[in-house]
Design an enzyme around this catalytic site. Structure first.
Site, mmCIF file in Angstrom:
data_model
loop_
_atom_site.group_PDB
_atom_site.id
_atom_site.type_symbol
_atom_site.label_atom_id
_atom_site.label_comp_id
_atom_site.label_asym_id
_atom_site.label_seq_id
_atom_site.Cartn_x
_atom_site.Cartn_y
_atom_site.Cartn_z
ATOM 1 N N HIS A 272 -20.302 18.736 5.126
ATOM 2 C CA HIS A 272 -18.913 18.270 5.286
ATOM 3 C C HIS A 272 -18.860 16.919 6.014
ATOM 4 O O HIS A 272 -18.266 15.953 5.522
ATOM 5 C CB HIS A 272 -18.124 19.335 6.057
ATOM 6 C CG HIS A 272 -16.690 18.980 6.309
ATOM 7 N ND1 HIS A 272 -15.652 19.500 5.567
ATOM 8 C CD2 HIS A 272 -16.118 18.148 7.219
ATOM 9 C CE1 HIS A 272 -14.499 18.995 6.015
ATOM 10 N NE2 HIS A 272 -14.749 18.175 7.020
ATOM 11 N N GLU A 273 -19.509 16.862 7.167
ATOM 12 C CA GLU A 273 -19.443 15.623 7.959
ATOM 13 C C GLU A 273 -20.156 14.484 7.227
ATOM 14 O O GLU A 273 -19.756 13.329 7.327
ATOM 15 C CB GLU A 273 -20.029 15.831 9.361
ATOM 16 C CG GLU A 273 -19.334 16.914 10.204
ATOM 17 C CD GLU A 273 -17.816 16.777 10.321
ATOM 18 O OE1 GLU A 273 -17.299 15.651 10.214
ATOM 19 O OE2 GLU A 273 -17.143 17.827 10.502
ATOM 20 N N HIS A 276 -17.757 12.743 5.009
ATOM 21 C CA HIS A 276 -16.951 11.754 5.758
ATOM 22 C C HIS A 276 -17.769 10.485 5.995
ATOM 23 O O HIS A 276 -17.271 9.367 5.875
ATOM 24 C CB HIS A 276 -16.551 12.316 7.126
ATOM 25 C CG HIS A 276 -15.439 13.317 7.096
ATOM 26 N ND1 HIS A 276 -14.200 13.032 6.572
ATOM 27 C CD2 HIS A 276 -15.370 14.596 7.556
ATOM 28 C CE1 HIS A 276 -13.408 14.113 6.711
ATOM 29 N NE2 HIS A 276 -14.093 15.069 7.295
ATOM 30 N N GLU A 302 -10.537 13.784 3.978
ATOM 31 C CA GLU A 302 -10.921 15.193 3.831
ATOM 32 C C GLU A 302 -11.343 15.504 2.400
ATOM 33 O O GLU A 302 -12.158 16.395 2.174
ATOM 34 C CB GLU A 302 -9.788 16.120 4.272
ATOM 35 C CG GLU A 302 -9.633 16.219 5.784
ATOM 36 C CD GLU A 302 -10.894 16.717 6.493
ATOM 37 O OE1 GLU A 302 -11.621 17.553 5.936
ATOM 38 O OE2 GLU A 302 -11.164 16.246 7.616
HETATM 39 ZN ZN LIG Z 1 -13.324 16.937 7.946
#
Ligand SMILES: [Zn+2]
Length: 508
Positions: A272-273, A276, A302
């Protein structure tokens, strides 16, 4: 800012705007480092000095931006807007919006709020640790009071909560969000019920089994490499709550958290990170040292983390491709497992208390609960003291479960302590954007084949070209048009959920 005025008097208005951009970027850089430090290495008692420092830094920020000189620069540039190139026009619009947003608040209140944020997140952390909401309550009330005043200062009309929603997703309103969540609810609630009725249970190789942290770290490193994370322009560290700190495009720091009894937590927070981080690292170098050299809104940000976490990382083909890599690191734990078992286990749908550990389907319900509470706070119906019981009631209504402690309930998320009201809907929007992006990507190349071929880099290159490179120079609406050829359509997301979970649970 007299010194700036003297130095800049010979500059043209656009050169003065550039200088403003660089000064504010430098302050942003310093603040980002302070936040990084506070979440990773700073000792507990550092909070008071940090809070003081943030008060003064935000005063610098305020005074650099809000003054007669900059006011005039903006007016001059707006009068000759047609002479500007596209990047200059984007900058002008960005700083006009920032100016209007900040200038309506008195400087002392603006700065005091920054100081309060640091103290409040510290109080929240202690309250969560001790499972004692009363430690956090007075800080939370102050944060809410500031946000209520801030909405009045900005005086945008419409629903009071709209102002806060638009801090994270441009043009978002309560009306639009209500409709979006109604559509999601109409698909998710019956789907969760059918899954419950199916009686299917999943034997997870990830539960009740210990996974060595050293090997989990190795797994994180391997995944970052495959996803295309640039280690010369980023690092991975550990923190209690995983996050991404984009300092510049060449200094993007992510964190994860390793639990011996929950390998899926570090696996999916790293992915997830990293999503980003790739967004930030792939911003066009031509944007330079600028406030615009960052992701455009939280909803789009997101979408970039969630497309990797869910559409890629929670897919069958991901497990078919990368299961051997995991099995190699954890031969004892995964000896009897198969890719299909792992795929089912990481998509096991059941009502749970903690948002960040939730499955992809019930996740949106966690977001709706927070959205309902925030809406009521800014309609004046709820205050800090009401939140623990209101929280529990909504968990019972939406998920049929009630937390047995505030630590697992109202105290679980960091957002409110930092004043990030209006942020949560970005997560659900991000999932919906991600579904739309995936469909568009599949028109250009076969995404599943790219994963099977261990070519995740093709996904990164597509996202970089259609989304990342633009930084904040395009709105979400423009990004969706560029990347998918059509405006936002939540049907892509509901179709994705229906197809995925009907197949997983044989719902026919
Ligand atoms: Zn996030």
């Amino acid at each position: 800012m007299t010194s700036t005025t003297t130095h800049t008097k010979d500059l043209t208005p656009i050169e003065q705007l550039e200088k403003l951009d660089q000064s504010l970027s430098a302050l942003g850089f310093s603040e980002a480092l302070i936040f990084w430090d506070s979440a990773t290495l700073a000792p507990k008692n550092a909070v008071n000095g940090r809070s003081e420092t943030l008060v003064h830094l935000s005063e610098f920020y305020y005074n650099t931006l809000v003054n007669e000189h900059i006011h005039q620069v903006l007016i001059d540039l707006e009068a000759t807007k047609n002479d500007l190139n596209d990047l200059e026009k984007s900058k002008l619009q960005f700083f006009r919006e920032e100016y209007d947003k900040v200038a309506c608040v008195p400087v002392d209140e603006y700065a005091a709020f920054k100081g309060l944020q640091a103290l409040s997140s510290d109080a929240w952390e202690e309250a969560k640790e001790k499972n004692d909401f009363s430690i956090f309550e007075p800080y939370l009330q102050k944060v809410i009071d500031f946000q209520r005043k801030y909405i009045e200062y900005r005086n945008k009309g419409g629903h009071p909560y709209d102002t806060l929603l638009q801090d994270y997703e441009r043009d978002l309103t309560v009306e639009i969000t209500d409709q979006f969540f109604d559509r999601l609810r109409a698909v998710i609630v019956p789907l969760v019920q059918k899954i419950k009725d199916s009686g299917v249970t999943v034997l997870s190789p990830f539960e009740g089994v210990s996974y060595d942290v050293k090997n989990q770290k190795q797994l994180s490193d391997l995944l970052l490499e495959k996803l295309g994370f640039n280690k010369d322009s980023g690092i991975i560290a550990e923190s209690v709550h995983p996050f991404t700190m984009n300092i510049t495009k060449d200094d993007v720091r992510i964190t994860t958290h390793y639990y011996e009894d929950n390998i899926l937590s570090s696996l999916y927070s790293t992915i997830h990170e990293c999503g980003h981080a790739l967004y930030e690292q792939d911003i066009d170098v031509a944007l330079g040292f600028s406030r615009l050299a960052t992701g455009t809104t939280m909803g789009i940000h997101e979408s970039q983390s969630r497309i990797y976490e869910n559409n890629v990382g929670r897919s069958r083909v991901f497990w078919e491709t990368y299961f051997p890599l995991l099995k190699n690191l954890f031969p004892d734990q995964l000896g009897d497992a198969t890719p299909e078992i792992c795929y089912k286990a990481c998509n096991y749908v059941r009502p749970t208390l903690i948002r960040i550990e939730a499955d992809e389907l019930t996740y949106a319900l966690h977001i709706m609960i927070r959205y309902e509470l925030e809406k009521q706070i800014f309609e004046g119906k709820l205050n800090a003291k009401d939140l623990p019981s209101a929280w529990n009631e909504l968990y019972q209504n939406y998920l049929g479960i009630t937390p047995d402690s505030d630590a697992k309930g109202v105290l679980q998320d960091v957002h409110w302590s930092e004043g990030l009201f209006g942020y949560f809907p970005s997560y659900a929007l991000g999932s919906a954007y991600a579904a739309q992006f995936e469909v568009a990507m599949n028109k250009d190349f076969d995404v599943n084949k790219a994963i099977t071929d261990d070519q995740l880099i093709l996904i990164k290159n597509w996202l970089a070209d259609k989304i990342h490179k633009y930084g904040s120079t395009k709105t979400p609406e423009e990004i969706l048009l560029i990347a998918t050829g059509e405006p936002f359509n939540p049907k892509y997301f509901t179709d994705y959920l229906l197809k995925k979970y009907s197949d997983l649970y044989n719902l026919g």
